[in-house]
Design an enzyme around this catalytic site. Structure first.
Site, PDB file in Angstrom:
ATOM      1  N   GLN A   1      -2.679   2.424   9.854  1.00  0.00           N
ATOM      2  CA  GLN A   1      -1.360   2.483   9.208  1.00  0.00           C
ATOM      3  C   GLN A   1      -0.356   3.276  10.060  1.00  0.00           C
ATOM      4  OE1 GLN A   1      -4.274   2.934   7.690  1.00  0.00           O
ATOM      5  NE2 GLN A   1      -4.226   2.414   5.528  1.00  0.00           N
TER       6      GLN A   1
ATOM      7  N   ARG B   1       0.844  -1.193   0.000  1.00  0.00           N
ATOM      8  CA  ARG B   1       0.000   0.000   0.000  1.00  0.00           C
ATOM      9  C   ARG B   1       0.883   1.248   0.000  1.00  0.00           C
ATOM     10  NH1 ARG B   1       1.913   1.728   3.921  1.00  0.00           N
ATOM     11  NH2 ARG B   1       0.717   3.633   3.675  1.00  0.00           N
ATOM     12  N   GLY B   2       0.227   2.412  -0.133  1.00  0.00           N
ATOM     13  CA  GLY B   2       0.985   3.644  -0.308  1.00  0.00           C
ATOM     14  C   GLY B   2       1.135   3.889  -1.798  1.00  0.00           C
ATOM     15  N   ALA B   3       0.900   5.134  -2.206  1.00  0.00           N
ATOM     16  CA  ALA B   3       0.780   5.420  -3.645  1.00  0.00           C
ATOM     17  C   ALA B   3       1.979   4.943  -4.478  1.00  0.00           C
ATOM     18  CB  ALA B   3       0.520   6.911  -3.837  1.00  0.00           C
TER      19      ALA B   3
ATOM     20  N   ASN C   1      -5.253  12.592   0.261  1.00  0.00           N
ATOM     21  CA  ASN C   1      -4.439  11.728   1.124  1.00  0.00           C
ATOM     22  C   ASN C   1      -5.390  10.973   2.054  1.00  0.00           C
ATOM     23  OD1 ASN C   1      -1.798  10.767   1.931  1.00  0.00           O
ATOM     24  ND2 ASN C   1      -2.112  11.859   3.855  1.00  0.00           N
ATOM     25  N   LYS C   2      -4.820  10.138   2.893  1.00  0.00           N
ATOM     26  CA  LYS C   2      -5.599   9.288   3.803  1.00  0.00           C
ATOM     27  C   LYS C   2      -6.671  10.082   4.530  1.00  0.00           C
ATOM     28  CE  LYS C   2      -5.416   5.783   4.283  1.00  0.00           C
ATOM     29  NZ  LYS C   2      -6.371   4.904   3.529  1.00  0.00           N
TER      30      LYS C   2
ATOM     31  N   ASP D   1      -1.745  10.834  -2.257  1.00  0.00           N
ATOM     32  CA  ASP D   1      -2.090   9.846  -3.285  1.00  0.00           C
ATOM     33  C   ASP D   1      -2.331  10.473  -4.647  1.00  0.00           C
ATOM     34  OD1 ASP D   1      -2.888   8.568  -0.578  1.00  0.00           O
ATOM     35  OD2 ASP D   1      -2.667   6.931  -2.000  1.00  0.00           O
TER      36      ASP D   1
ATOM     37  N   ARG E   1      -7.348  -0.052  -7.045  1.00  0.00           N
ATOM     38  CA  ARG E   1      -7.595   1.082  -6.143  1.00  0.00           C
ATOM     39  C   ARG E   1      -7.626   2.359  -7.001  1.00  0.00           C
ATOM     40  NH1 ARG E   1      -4.319   1.356  -0.719  1.00  0.00           N
ATOM     41  NH2 ARG E   1      -6.281   2.323  -0.068  1.00  0.00           N
TER      42      ARG E   1
HETATM   43  O1  MRU Z   1      -4.718   3.305   2.054  1.00  0.00           O
HETATM   44  P1  MRU Z   1      -3.248   3.485   2.035  1.00  0.00           P
HETATM   45  O2  MRU Z   1      -2.559   2.915   3.238  1.00  0.00           O
HETATM   46  O3  MRU Z   1      -2.631   3.015   0.735  1.00  0.00           O
HETATM   47  O4  MRU Z   1      -3.034   5.061   2.095  1.00  0.00           O
HETATM   48  C1  MRU Z   1      -1.745   5.584   1.951  1.00  0.00           C
HETATM   49  C2  MRU Z   1      -1.666   7.056   2.133  1.00  0.00           C
HETATM   50  O5  MRU Z   1      -2.647   7.737   2.301  1.00  0.00           O
HETATM   51  C3  MRU Z   1      -0.300   7.674   2.021  1.00  0.00           C
HETATM   52  O6  MRU Z   1      -0.216   8.838   2.792  1.00  0.00           O
HETATM   53  C4  MRU Z   1      -0.013   8.043   0.555  1.00  0.00           C
HETATM   54  O7  MRU Z   1      -0.248   6.951  -0.282  1.00  0.00           O
HETATM   55  C5  MRU Z   1       1.366   8.517   0.368  1.00  0.00           C
HETATM   56  S1  MRU Z   1       2.553   7.206   0.515  1.00  0.00           S
HETATM   57  C6  MRU Z   1       4.091   7.815   0.204  1.00  0.00           C
END
Ligand code: MRU
Length: 353
Positions: free
Chosen positions: A202, A54-56, A253-254, A243, A95
């Protein structure tokens, strides 16, 4: 200072073993460091959907390797192009919010075009090379983000972050946490407050895990404590990842980032967003049309195996929110620090400032 772990690793075919993308299964952290080999498109897609990876930026790199795995299974099938197209289509449905995923899939698609007419095995090798290139480039972009962003931190600073934008969310090093790591490498002491990040934690499970491994002082707070912590605990800045960033600097973002941004603004505390330009979507003028993923209600009502909402009660579970650019003090990319107005200062993917 190295991460001491690999978020994802490509394993070549050897003997009778097929190639695989080996992932550190993030759903198991912090209890267990379990690595899972994904040997086909579907297992990579499942890993992205269930947040094993996970994470962009990490999603983008994992999807690129997923396409390469699709090509492996297409060798000798007589329908390589259709097989790889199918892989791109499947991975593109995992996603919707992180634009890095779609940029990576576009790159794989272009590599496939360029390999037209080559033998299947050569097409496969070209696609693996493209995915490896994306992985190496992401690690490099994160390092550069860290170096630029570290200039914003002073020795002794306190940072509040949300979700996980660290080595676990990228091909290594991280974006928001990359800034902290670079500051620490240059001798600055930094204390991080990590918001737990409901519903999938997370921040509590992942951000604290990797900060602790690197010897960075970290304190986990529940999301609801953020306002009081911003007021009472000497926080110098909020740093998050993203993201997707629209051309005007609106930032997805999250979920919870927007609320944090409002609170930080009310307290006069800057919010910095650290992200590679692979997260910038120049085709979206504003954040209004950023697709926001809505996840299963059970993540809230039955997270981690325990019912916490009475059966029959409705639950709304958006995974991301959009923070308007007015609340963002600076965006740190691999090219440097962009300040408002972002429409003129924000570099796009593949472009300099
Ligand atoms: O749902 P997730 O855990 O994939 O969400 C991730 C985030 O919101 C991060 O802040 C974002 O992807 C940046 S990661 C460098």
């Amino acid at each position: 200072m190295t991460a001491g772990f690999e978020t994802l690793r490509w394993r070549e075919a050897g003997g009778r073993s097929p190639p695989a993308l080996v992932l550190l299964d993030q759903t198991r952290l912090p209890e267990e460091e379990r690595r899972i080999p994904c040997a086909d498109v579907e297992s990579v897609a499942e890993a992205i959907e269930s947040l094993r990876v996970r994470g962009a930026p990490a999603i983008g790199v994992a999807a690129a390797y997923g396409v390469a795995l699709g090509a492996w299974h297409g060798i000798g099938s007589g329908c390589m192009r259709a097989t790889v197209d199918g892989a791109v289509e499947r991975l593109g449905r995992t996603r919707p919010t992180a634009v890095n995923l779609f940029q990576a899939l576009d790159r794989m698609d272009s590599a496939l075009e360029e390999a037209a007419g080559l033998a299947d095995v050569e097409v496969y090798h070209r696609l693996v090379a493209e995915a490896r290139g994306l992985q190496a480039a992401d690690a490099d972009l994160c390092r550069r983000i860290g170096e630029h962003g570290a200039a914003l931190l002073e020795d002794g600073d306190t940072v509040l972050t949300h979700c996980n934008a660290g080595a676990l969310a990228t091909a290594g090093w991280g974006t928001a946490l990359g800034v902290v790591y670079a500051a620490a490498e240059s001798g600055k002491r930094v204390h991080v407050y990590a918001g737990e990040t409901r519903p999938l934690l997370q921040g509590a499970r992942l951000t604290s895990w990797e900060l602790q491994r690197r010897g960075i002082a970290v304190t986990v707070i529940c999301d609801g404590a953020a306002g009081a912590v911003l007021r009472d605990r000497g926080v110098d800045c909020v740093i998050t990842g993203s993201d997707r960033i629209a051309a005007n600097g609106d930032v997805a973002n999250k979920i919870g980032t927007y609320g944090l941004a409002l609170m930080a603004r009310a307290r006069g505390i800057p919010l910095y967003v650290a992200a590679p330009t692979t997260t910038v979507d120049p085709e979206l003028a504003t954040g209004d049309r950023i697709p926001i993923e809505e996840r299963a209600p059970e993540e809230i009502s039955n997270g981690f195996g325990r019912a916490t909402v009475p059966e029959g009660v409705s639950v709304y579970n958006p995974a991301f929110d959009v923070t308007p650019h007015e609340l963002v003090s600076a965006i740190i990319t691999e090219h440097g620090i962009s300040r408002p107005p972002y429409a003129g200062s924000l570099p796009g993917p593949g472009k300099g400032a």
